[in-house]
Design an enzyme around this catalytic site. Structure first.
Site, PDB file in Angstrom:
ATOM      1  N   LYS A   1       0.752  -1.244   0.097  1.00 19.14           N
ATOM      2  CA  LYS A   1      -0.157  -0.143  -0.212  1.00 19.14           C
ATOM      3  C   LYS A   1       0.742   1.243  -0.094  1.00 19.14           C
ATOM      4  CE  LYS A   1      -3.875  -2.216   2.247  1.00 19.14           C
ATOM      5  NZ  LYS A   1      -4.456  -2.602   3.270  1.00 19.14           N
TER       6      LYS A   1
ATOM      7  N   ASP B   1     -11.284   2.951   3.904  1.00 22.68           N
ATOM      8  CA  ASP B   1     -11.551   1.622   3.851  1.00 22.68           C
ATOM      9  C   ASP B   1     -12.946   1.527   3.678  1.00 22.68           C
ATOM     10  OD1 ASP B   1      -9.581  -0.163   3.252  1.00 22.68           O
ATOM     11  OD2 ASP B   1      -8.998  -0.303   5.459  1.00 22.68           O
TER      12      ASP B   1
ATOM     13  N   GLN C   1      -4.950  -1.699   9.479  1.00 21.31           N
ATOM     14  CA  GLN C   1      -4.811  -2.963   8.807  1.00 21.31           C
ATOM     15  C   GLN C   1      -5.255  -4.247   9.505  1.00 21.31           C
ATOM     16  OE1 GLN C   1      -3.233  -3.499   5.802  1.00 21.31           O
ATOM     17  NE2 GLN C   1      -4.020  -5.626   5.868  1.00 21.31           N
TER      18      GLN C   1
END
Ligand code: NAD
Length: 297
Positions: free
Chosen positions: A51, A118, A95
């Site tokens: 990422k 997200d 994460q």
């Protein structure tokens, strides 16, 4: 019929190239993304590294905040508070998975909806349920829809069967397909007679992590297949679909690897850029976060 391959890798690269051009022409600042990584899970470290690499390539400042696996809930929530309040941070992601002692839902819900790139917070999930265009849509489901649109097929009235009902993939994919006027069936591990259901599908989105489960006998001629599943089998990445078995029956199909996977990071970066534009519209600009645990500089 031989299925046309939906080239996710190429579409993701085009998306990133376009994003890079847009970011390089910004007059004031650059988008910034904070990635919270708790613990030392090897797969998570690889995902975060990828990422950061892709973000940097397109011109997004990516700050990786590494925290000990033993961090307590209140300390993690305080870190998120700091990032929520920091006007120089546009997007925040945690994460997953988190270590077992941490309540994932509670931690995710603490992220400001404006920075939830997200799309995992209940707020953005709710906006998506309302088909509200201001929702941040989770990266993988958003990528699935982009790939589906790239085929040019008319989605209205199509029967879409989603395999899997996770909060990360199955459920948001189903909402997106419903919002696109498909007739949607959501299936899962307790579904009875799954092959009979998939035989009626015009579109299948599979996200169940069962390698090569879907066979040609499960399909209607001309079905469009989006294979989200990624499982490592004998050292090779494998989708939920038995690609070689179904390729003569489907009209379009995503390969694994090189299909949905590459779209995920691209869509996260698109969301971060969008968060930046929204923050900029409120008069904020972007610099380094200077967080004490930021190892980026
Ligand atoms: P998950 O384990 O949270 O959910 C799996 C879902 O599949 C569950 O709802 C379960 O009920 C269903 N399921 C399991 N076995 C089934 C069966 N035999 N028949 C029908 N349904 C079944 O997983 P997830 O996080 O949603 O991920 C699913 C897959 O997608 C995994 O292989 C994962 O690695 C992959 N994935 C890929 C990306 C990407 O970027 N391409 C992103 C996220 C997840």
């Amino acid at each position: 019929m031989t299925a046309q391959i939906i080239d996710g890798k190429a579409i993701a690269q085009k998306t990133c190239d376009e994003l890079k051009t847009k970011i390089s022409s910004l007059q004031d600042g650059a988008p910034s993304l904070a990635v919270i990584l708790v613990g030392d899970d090897e797969a998570s470290q690889i995902y975060v590294r990828n990422k950061k690499k892709k973000a940097t390539e397109v011109g997004i400042d990516c700050h990786v905040i590494e925290l000990s696996a033993s961090i307590g809930e209140s300390a993690l929530l305080s870190t998120i508070d700091e990032l929520n309040d920091n006007p120089h941070i546009n997007g925040i992601i945690v994460q997953l998975p988190l270590p077992k002692h941490l309540d994932e839902q509670k931690i995710i819900a603490h992220i400001s909806p404006d920075k939830d790139v997200d799309g995992f917070t209940p707020y953005n999930s709710g906006l998506l349920s309302y088909n509200n265009p201001s929702a941040f849509v989770s990266a993988t489901p958003k990528g699935v829809l982009e790939l589906l649109k790239s085929t040019g097929i008319d989605l209205v009235g199509k029967h879409a069967v989603v395999i899997g009902r996770s909060h990360i993939v199955g459920r948001p994919v189903a909402k997106l397909l419903l919002n696109a006027d498909c007739t949607v069936t959501i299936t899962h591990s307790h579904t009875v007679n799954l092959p009979e259901i998939t035989q009626t599908a015009d579109i299948i989105v599979s996200a169940c992590g069962q390698p090569k489960m879907i066979k040609s006998s499960w399909l209607k001629e001309g079905v469009v297949i989006l294979d989200v599943g990624i499982t490592r089998v004998d050292g090779h990445l494998c989708g939920d679909v038995d690609f070689d078995d179904v390729k003569e029956k489907a009209s379009f199909i995503t390969p694994v690897p090189g299909g949905v996977g590459p779209m995920t990071i691209a869509m996260l970066l698109v969301n971060t850029y969008e968060a930046f534009l929204r923050a900029q519209a409120k008069g904020e600009t972007s610099h380094c976060c200077h967080h004490k645990n930021c190892h980026c500089h």
